[in-house]
Write a protein that holds these residues in place. Structure first.
Motif, short mmCIF file in Angstrom:
data_model
loop_
_atom_site.label_atom_id
_atom_site.label_comp_id
_atom_site.label_asym_id
_atom_site.label_seq_id
_atom_site.Cartn_x
_atom_site.Cartn_y
_atom_site.Cartn_z
N GLU A 140 13.59 -0.92 75.35
CA GLU A 140 14.96 -1.03 75.85
C GLU A 140 14.98 -1.33 77.35
O GLU A 140 15.79 -2.12 77.83
N ASP A 141 14.07 -0.71 78.08
CA ASP A 141 14.00 -0.98 79.52
C ASP A 141 13.60 -2.44 79.78
O ASP A 141 14.14 -3.09 80.68
N ALA A 142 12.64 -2.93 78.99
CA ALA A 142 12.20 -4.31 79.17
C ALA A 142 13.32 -5.29 78.82
O ALA A 142 13.54 -6.29 79.52
N SER A 143 14.08 -5.01 77.77
CA SER A 143 15.19 -5.88 77.37
C SER A 143 16.30 -5.87 78.42
O SER A 143 16.88 -6.92 78.75
N ALA A 144 16.60 -4.69 78.92
CA ALA A 144 17.64 -4.59 79.96
C ALA A 144 17.21 -5.35 81.21
O ALA A 144 18.01 -6.03 81.85
N GLY A 145 15.94 -5.23 81.56
CA GLY A 145 15.43 -5.96 82.72
C GLY A 145 15.52 -7.47 82.53
O GLY A 145 15.88 -8.20 83.47
N PHE A 146 15.22 -7.94 81.32
CA PHE A 146 15.32 -9.37 81.04
C PHE A 146 16.77 -9.85 81.14
O PHE A 146 17.06 -10.90 81.72
N LEU A 147 17.70 -9.04 80.59
CA LEU A 147 19.11 -9.41 80.63
C LEU A 147 19.63 -9.45 82.07
O LEU A 147 20.35 -10.38 82.46
N VAL A 148 19.25 -8.46 82.85
CA VAL A 148 19.69 -8.43 84.25
C VAL A 148 19.13 -9.62 85.01
O VAL A 148 19.83 -10.24 85.83
N THR A 149 17.87 -9.95 84.73
CA THR A 149 17.27 -11.10 85.41
C THR A 149 18.00 -12.40 85.09
O THR A 149 18.31 -13.19 85.99
N MET A 150 18.29 -12.61 83.81
CA MET A 150 18.97 -13.85 83.42
C MET A 150 20.39 -13.91 83.97
O MET A 150 20.85 -14.98 84.41
#
Length: 247
Positions: A140-150
């Protein structure tokens, strides 16, 4: 011995008018002798001399600002004089150059986003197996980080596009594409650069049109073709009170 006129005891000669029949002060005009052509005298008005055709003056209306000259592509703009309206070919060419610049910026930002996504993918692989207690939280942390980056990349791209189009048109009257093709955006009633207000209105209308699957944006950029005034003003130009002219 003879006696003179009792009304003229000193035999004075009566006043004689000037030679040539020219009237003067105290001498009436002799009947049947008109004054010379164009020579005003006492009691005779100055002969009117009309100005040359096309020269503005008393009785000759000046050309109003924003008036096309015989629909030949030239227009009178205050502060600039007579300038040529930019053709649609040049305008579309300038838009194409700007589009290439924006695409290069987008490609760079996309590369940064892709690198960030790869880094997050490696982080997800380090979360271990699904049996590990902290696996779900790590994913979940990795997915949230990817979403924030995009989202950050998208916001940065939108900001760069806004500043590129808005500020350059506002203060310089032209983007890089318009500069390359010798075009300039000016206020129709002053001939000056659009300023922050005019530049923003001109920018935001095509962006609003993008909400309709970019169909509205395409229509806005093609709207100068629908202008029957001959000024080639698009809907965004009319709303901002601007014209696109050649330098």
């Amino acid at each position: 011995m003879s006696f003179g006129d009792p009304n003229n005891p000193y035999n004075q000669q009566p006043n004689q008018p000037p030679q040539g029949g020219q009237p003067g002060y105290g001498y009436p005009q002799q009947p049947g002798i008109p004054p010379q052509q164009g020579q005003p005298g006492y009691g005779y008005p100055q002969q009117g001399i009309p100005q040359q055709p096309g020269q503005p003056g008393y009785g000759y209306p000046q050309q109003q600002p924003g008036t096309l000259q015989a629909n030949n592509g030239y227009i009178n703009v205050p502060g600039l004089g007579t300038v040529q309206v930019a053709t649609m070919g040049r305008r579309l060419g300038a838009r194409l150059i700007d589009g290439v610049i924006i695409c290069v910026v987008y490609a760079i930002l996309s590369g940064i986003g892709l690198a960030g996504a790869l880094g997050l993918a490696e982080t997800a692989e380090e979360c271990g197996s699904t049996l590990d207690p902290g696996y779900n939280a790590c994913i979940e942390d990795a997915s949230a980080g990817f979403l924030v980056t995009m989202l950050g990349i998208f916001a940065l791209f939108a900001l760069i596009t806004l500043l590129y189009e808005w500020l350059m048109i506002s203060f310089l009257g032209a983007t890089v594409g318009k500069m390359a093709l010798g075009l300039r955006v000016v206020k129709e009633n002053t001939g000056r650069n659009p300023g922050l207000g005019g530049g923003f209105i001109r920018y935001i209308i095509p962006i609003v049109g993008a909400l309709l699957c970019y169909i509205g944006t395409i229509l806005v950029y093609l709207s100068p073709f629908f202008d029957n005034s001959g000024k080639l003003q698009g809907w965004h130009d009319r709303a901002a009170g601007t014209l696109v002219v050649k330098k």
